[in-house]
Write a protein that holds these residues in place. Structure first.
Motif, mmCIF file in Angstrom:
data_model
loop_
_atom_site.group_PDB
_atom_site.id
_atom_site.type_symbol
_atom_site.label_atom_id
_atom_site.label_comp_id
_atom_site.label_asym_id
_atom_site.label_seq_id
_atom_site.Cartn_x
_atom_site.Cartn_y
_atom_site.Cartn_z
ATOM 1 N N LEU A 112 -23.240 -65.008 -6.507
ATOM 2 C CA LEU A 112 -22.498 -65.651 -7.524
ATOM 3 C C LEU A 112 -22.135 -64.535 -8.598
ATOM 4 N N ALA A 113 -22.895 -63.924 -8.863
ATOM 5 C CA ALA A 113 -22.753 -62.983 -10.029
ATOM 6 C C ALA A 113 -21.640 -61.776 -9.455
ATOM 7 N N VAL A 114 -21.786 -61.467 -8.292
ATOM 8 C CA VAL A 114 -20.961 -60.397 -7.465
ATOM 9 C C VAL A 114 -19.523 -61.068 -7.745
ATOM 10 N N LEU A 115 -19.494 -62.537 -7.267
ATOM 11 C CA LEU A 115 -18.119 -63.124 -7.151
ATOM 12 C C LEU A 115 -17.529 -63.325 -8.376
ATOM 13 N N GLN A 116 -18.435 -63.661 -9.225
ATOM 14 C CA GLN A 116 -17.941 -63.891 -10.730
ATOM 15 C C GLN A 116 -17.315 -62.419 -11.193
ATOM 16 N N PHE A 117 -18.101 -61.247 -11.239
ATOM 17 C CA PHE A 117 -17.363 -59.990 -11.588
ATOM 18 C C PHE A 117 -16.033 -59.425 -10.660
ATOM 19 N N THR A 118 -16.024 -59.824 -9.551
ATOM 20 C CA THR A 118 -14.925 -59.578 -8.780
ATOM 21 C C THR A 118 -13.623 -60.426 -9.070
ATOM 22 N N LEU A 119 -13.731 -61.545 -9.498
ATOM 23 C CA LEU A 119 -12.712 -62.417 -10.066
ATOM 24 C C LEU A 119 -12.258 -61.835 -11.410
ATOM 25 N N ASP A 120 -13.310 -61.626 -12.347
ATOM 26 C CA ASP A 120 -12.834 -61.299 -13.600
ATOM 27 C C ASP A 120 -12.391 -59.924 -13.797
ATOM 28 N N ASP A 121 -12.893 -58.795 -12.898
ATOM 29 C CA ASP A 121 -12.654 -57.574 -13.115
ATOM 30 C C ASP A 121 -11.618 -57.185 -12.021
ATOM 31 N N GLN A 122 -11.320 -57.802 -11.050
ATOM 32 C CA GLN A 122 -10.472 -57.268 -9.860
ATOM 33 C C GLN A 122 -9.388 -58.203 -9.816
ATOM 34 N N VAL A 123 -9.556 -59.496 -9.662
ATOM 35 C CA VAL A 123 -8.489 -60.233 -9.236
ATOM 36 C C VAL A 123 -7.619 -60.728 -10.212
ATOM 37 N N LEU A 124 -8.293 -61.026 -11.648
ATOM 38 C CA LEU A 124 -7.568 -61.626 -12.500
ATOM 39 C C LEU A 124 -6.672 -60.704 -13.291
ATOM 40 N N PRO A 125 -7.056 -59.411 -13.404
ATOM 41 C CA PRO A 125 -6.027 -58.178 -13.848
ATOM 42 C C PRO A 125 -4.683 -58.284 -13.087
ATOM 43 N N GLU A 126 -4.935 -58.502 -11.627
ATOM 44 C CA GLU A 126 -3.805 -58.392 -10.834
ATOM 45 C C GLU A 126 -3.053 -59.653 -10.806
#
Length: 374
Positions: A112-126
């Motif tokens: 879940l930590a990896v999922l949270q970081f991926t959403l915040d750092d990679q998905v949302l900026p796009e």
């Protein structure tokens, strides 16, 4: 992974996915009802396609916001369900420690930590870039960097640059004014240029009017090479909230001192917050386990749920307040992000140690019986 680890992880994940997906879809539905008129303005072949495009870009932001809440509720519901069937009582009474249960759920927490970081750092900026281009709902409110005259002031080293707001993010700047200062901060040169083009060595100014410190009349120059460091991509980021930026974008704005538009403290705070927010799911799982051990022999599920939710949401409020205070410089950037996280970790440790220390030490003795031989 042992049978117990798999069983606990399965119980938790089923409840987590149900809460996260159902909650995100529910909020997305309400949001789409609110901005339905704006969605109709999206260029698409049909209204259905426009709606699906908006939902696809908006859904990740709700997943990111609800993930910590879903983690806390799912962990508490898992323990409550096991308590209701007396499974938790059996585990506690068999000598299973809270640390052992935390270790069983740690792989899920790391996922879940990896999922949270991926959403915040990679998905949302796009996804938020497209939402702001559509100017739908809250994404239509872009921070105004220009003053009443429509000009934006930027800083590069000791120099100050004034450009029209519409030039932000462009590879070519038009109608700019450059004020050059020495190491003491004293103005020694003013340059007015019709245009400026980025090169490998800086910016090439064209049709320049130069006025030096000792000059009484302006000097006309066809070109002038300015060695300032103003990144067009970085200029686009200035008008976006820090939450919508990736770690690399935040680091870039910190290194450029945000071109004088905003204190680098803001972006340093969010760089630290990005790390702590990614680790928050693990922390919340540990919180549920540490809090649940107080109810190992009782069936007070209501108190288990209310108490755990109250502690978790108090953490969310304090964490948000701490980040906001750090953004304005009230406390160091690292402290605003790490202080609430560290305090919660200490509380979890206290709950675990307190319960273990309060348990009476049981000494098992062997009783032997002897009889007289007849």
């Amino acid at each position: 992974m042992t049978t117990l680890d798999f069983y606990l992880s399965r119980l938790f994940l089923l409840r987590f996915l149900l809460i996260l997906v159902a909650g995100s879809f529910f909020i997305l539905t309400l949001d789409m009802m609110e901005v339905s008129n704006d969605i109709a303005g999206i260029e698409a072949d049909s209204e259905l396609q426009a709606t699906l495009q908006y939902a696809l870009h908006r859904f990740p932001s709700f997943l990111s916001q609800l993930l910590p809440i879903a983690t806390l509720l799912a962990a508490l519901l898992t323990l409550a369900e096991m308590q209701r069937h007396r499974e938790l009582v059996s585990l506690w009474n068999s000598g299973l420690s809270p640390i052992r249960i935390m270790r069983a759920l740690l792989p899920v927490g790391c996922l879940l930590a990896v999922l949270q970081f991926t959403l915040d750092d990679q998905v949302l900026p796009e996804t938020t870039v497209q939402l702001r281009e559509w100017s739908i709902g809250e994404f239509g409110e872009t921070e105004q960097l220009a003053g009443a005259d429509g000009k934006v002031w930027l800083r590069s080293g000791n120099d100050y640059l004034r450009i029209p707001e519409e030039s932000l993010g462009a590879e070519r700047l038009d109608n700019i004014t450059l004020f050059r200062r020495d190491e003491r901060g004293l103005l020694y040169e003013r340059l007015d240029a019709q245009s400026a083009q980025k090169t490998t060595n800086g910016w090439l100014l064209r049709e320049v009017t130069r006025l030096g410190e000792a000059q009484t009349t302006a000097e006309k120059l066809p070109v002038y090479l300015w060695d300032g460091q103003i990144d067009p991509e970085g200029l686009r980021l200035l008008a976006r909230p820090p939450r919508e930026l990736s770690m690399s974008q935040l680091a870039g704005l910190v290194s450029s001192k945000s071109y004088g538009q905003r204190s680098p403290q803001v972006y340093k705070t969010w760089m630290n917050a990005r790390i702590t927010q990614s680790l928050t799911p693990i922390l919340l799982i540990f919180l549920a386990v540490a809090w649940g051990q107080d109810y190992r022999r009782t069936g007070t599920l209501t108190r288990l749920m209310i108490g755990g939710v109250a502690i978790g949401f108090t953490f969310f409020v304090i964490n948000g307040t701490s980040i906001a205070l750090s953004e304005v410089g009230t406390m160091p950037s690292w402290m605003g992000a790490w202080a609430p996280f560290t305090a919660m970790a200490c509380l979890i440790g206290f709950l675990v140690v307190r319960r273990e220390a309060s348990e009476p030490i049981q000494i098992r003795t062997e009783h032997s019986s002897s009889g007289n031989a007849a």
